[in-house]
Motif scaffolding. Structure first.
Motif, mmCIF file in Angstrom:
data_model
loop_
_atom_site.group_PDB
_atom_site.id
_atom_site.type_symbol
_atom_site.label_atom_id
_atom_site.label_comp_id
_atom_site.label_asym_id
_atom_site.label_seq_id
_atom_site.Cartn_x
_atom_site.Cartn_y
_atom_site.Cartn_z
ATOM 1 N N UNK A 194 0.855 -1.345 0.021
ATOM 2 C CA UNK A 194 -0.054 -0.046 0.140
ATOM 3 C C UNK A 194 0.644 1.211 0.087
ATOM 4 N N UNK A 195 1.844 1.316 0.847
ATOM 5 C CA UNK A 195 2.801 2.287 0.772
ATOM 6 C C UNK A 195 3.529 2.391 -0.478
ATOM 7 N N UNK A 196 3.837 1.397 -1.110
ATOM 8 C CA UNK A 196 4.488 1.483 -2.572
ATOM 9 C C UNK A 196 3.795 2.325 -3.306
ATOM 10 N N UNK A 197 2.449 2.289 -3.358
ATOM 11 C CA UNK A 197 1.487 3.151 -4.085
ATOM 12 C C UNK A 197 1.357 4.478 -3.656
ATOM 13 N N UNK A 198 0.818 4.555 -2.447
ATOM 14 C CA UNK A 198 0.419 5.803 -1.805
ATOM 15 C C UNK A 198 1.627 6.858 -1.493
#
Length: 376
Positions: free
Chosen positions: A236-240
């Protein structure tokens, strides 16, 4: 809308042959035969844009199964890191690549990233590992480089030469950037990771950027996942966090240095530069109570929510850099706004990414293969 072209005069109906003379009137042909291609296997990444609706491709995309998520297959020791090389040269290579476990796992990783951000705003709390924070810091540093490098006098619509200075500085520092977060036992992996990283920000000789470079960035993240440097709880952090900073950096580079779109499909492309933020952004909006695909035409929604949803931010950016009627300069996005729900938009875009990016020789001929992303 494309302007209407009048038919050629009557000479257009004369039949020409390779001898250079018209078979009807005996006069010379207007257009001599082109010289033979010295390298017939190479297809320029900036293929000529053809502004015709890709009817055949649409049918192919409709019939294509929706790509499914697939857990990343970890790479296990002993490692044999090597400088990655290009392997795709023609359509036969594409066919082989598409049927390979490598392609399926990479595409499955992209789907996992899409699923990780499903129904989440960009500001939603998520797990932020030291590695994720380090990558974000690297991207922020690269953004500062843009501010520090003065522009060269611009002599054409595209391509400020100062971009080459930025790209050279980025490339020189790339290995040291990676060593900031790679564990000691993976320091030798830089020989393989650096080329993916440096190819993620455009081409310094052509001064262009497109979905192939964006795919290299996704491939770089995939390499980190295969090595266990980033884990599923980081997705999720890789995207956001990571991808959002990457997108901000690329938009800054595109505007500052006037990067030429690489391999643009003209008005019938999704976007001149990007594809993945539309996939991730549509996933964010799945099951949203109020925002539907048609909401991209609502200026209030765009103004208030573009900072939280990637899809909307893409629309805002396009409207900023392109003038005129949205349906005319972005007919595909306008068509997509008529789809009833975001789930269908997301699945359609995933299929389109597979067909329009991962199956196109002009894009994938620049893709790299080594010991982490293996060729067949």
């Amino acid at each position: 809308m494309e302007p209407h072209h009048n038919p050629r005069p009557s000479t257009a109906f004369h039949h020409h042959h390779d001898g250079g003379a018209c078979v009807n009137c005996g006069g010379p042909t207007a257009f001599p035969s082109p010289p033979p291609d010295p390298n017939p296997n190479y297809i320029p990444i900036r293929a000529p844009a053809v502004n015709l609706p890709p009817a055949n491709n649409r049918e192919i995309i409709m019939r294509t199964p929706v790509p499914q998520s697939q857990r990343v297959v970890p790479l296990t020791p002993p490692y044999h890191f090597q400088t990655p090389v290009k392997k795709i040269h023609n359509q036969n290579d594409i066919v082989q690549f598409q049927s390979s476990p490598t392609c399926q796992n990479f595409l499955g990783f992209v789907v996992l990233l899409s699923e990780s951000i499903r129904s989440h705003k960009l500001s939603d709390p998520c797990h932020e590992s030291p590695v994720v924070l380090a990558i974000v810091s690297v991207l922020e540093t690269l953004s500062v480089y843009v501010d520090e490098i003065p522009l060269a006098p611009l002599s054409s619509r595209y391509g400020n030469l100062a971009y080459r200075t930025w790209h050279e500085r980025m490339s020189c520092d790339a290995e040291s950037f990676l060593l900031q977060f790679l564990p000691p036992d993976l320091h030798s992996a830089t020989v393989e990771l650096v080329p993916y990283f440096t190819d993620s920000f455009g081409n310094s000789s052509r001064i262009d950027y497109g979905t192939g470079h964006e795919t290299n960035f996704a491939a770089w993240l995939y390499c980190l996942a295969r090595l266990g440097v980033v884990k599923e709880e980081d997705y999720q952090a890789l995207v956001s966090r990571v991808f959002v900073n990457y997108l901000d950096l690329m938009r800054k580079l595109q505007v500052t240095y006037c990067l030429e779109p690489a391999g643009s499909h003209g008005v019938w492309g999704l976007d001149d530069y990007h594809f993945l933020p539309f996939i991730f952004g549509s996933s964010q909006l799945i099951d949203h109570k109020y925002m539907k695909p048609k909401s991209i035409h609502n200026k209030d929604i765009l103004e208030n929510f573009a900072n939280e949803y990637l899809y909307l931010s893409c629309i805002v950016f396009i409207m900023k850099v392109k003038k005129g009627v949205f349906a005319e300069h972005s007919p595909m996005l306008d068509d997509i706004s008529g789809v009833p729900n975001w789930n269908k938009v997301n699945s359609g875009l995933l299929k389109m990414y597979k067909i329009e990016v991962l199956q196109k020789v002009p894009i994938m001929q620049h893709f790299l293969f080594g010991s982490i992303i293996q060729w067949l």
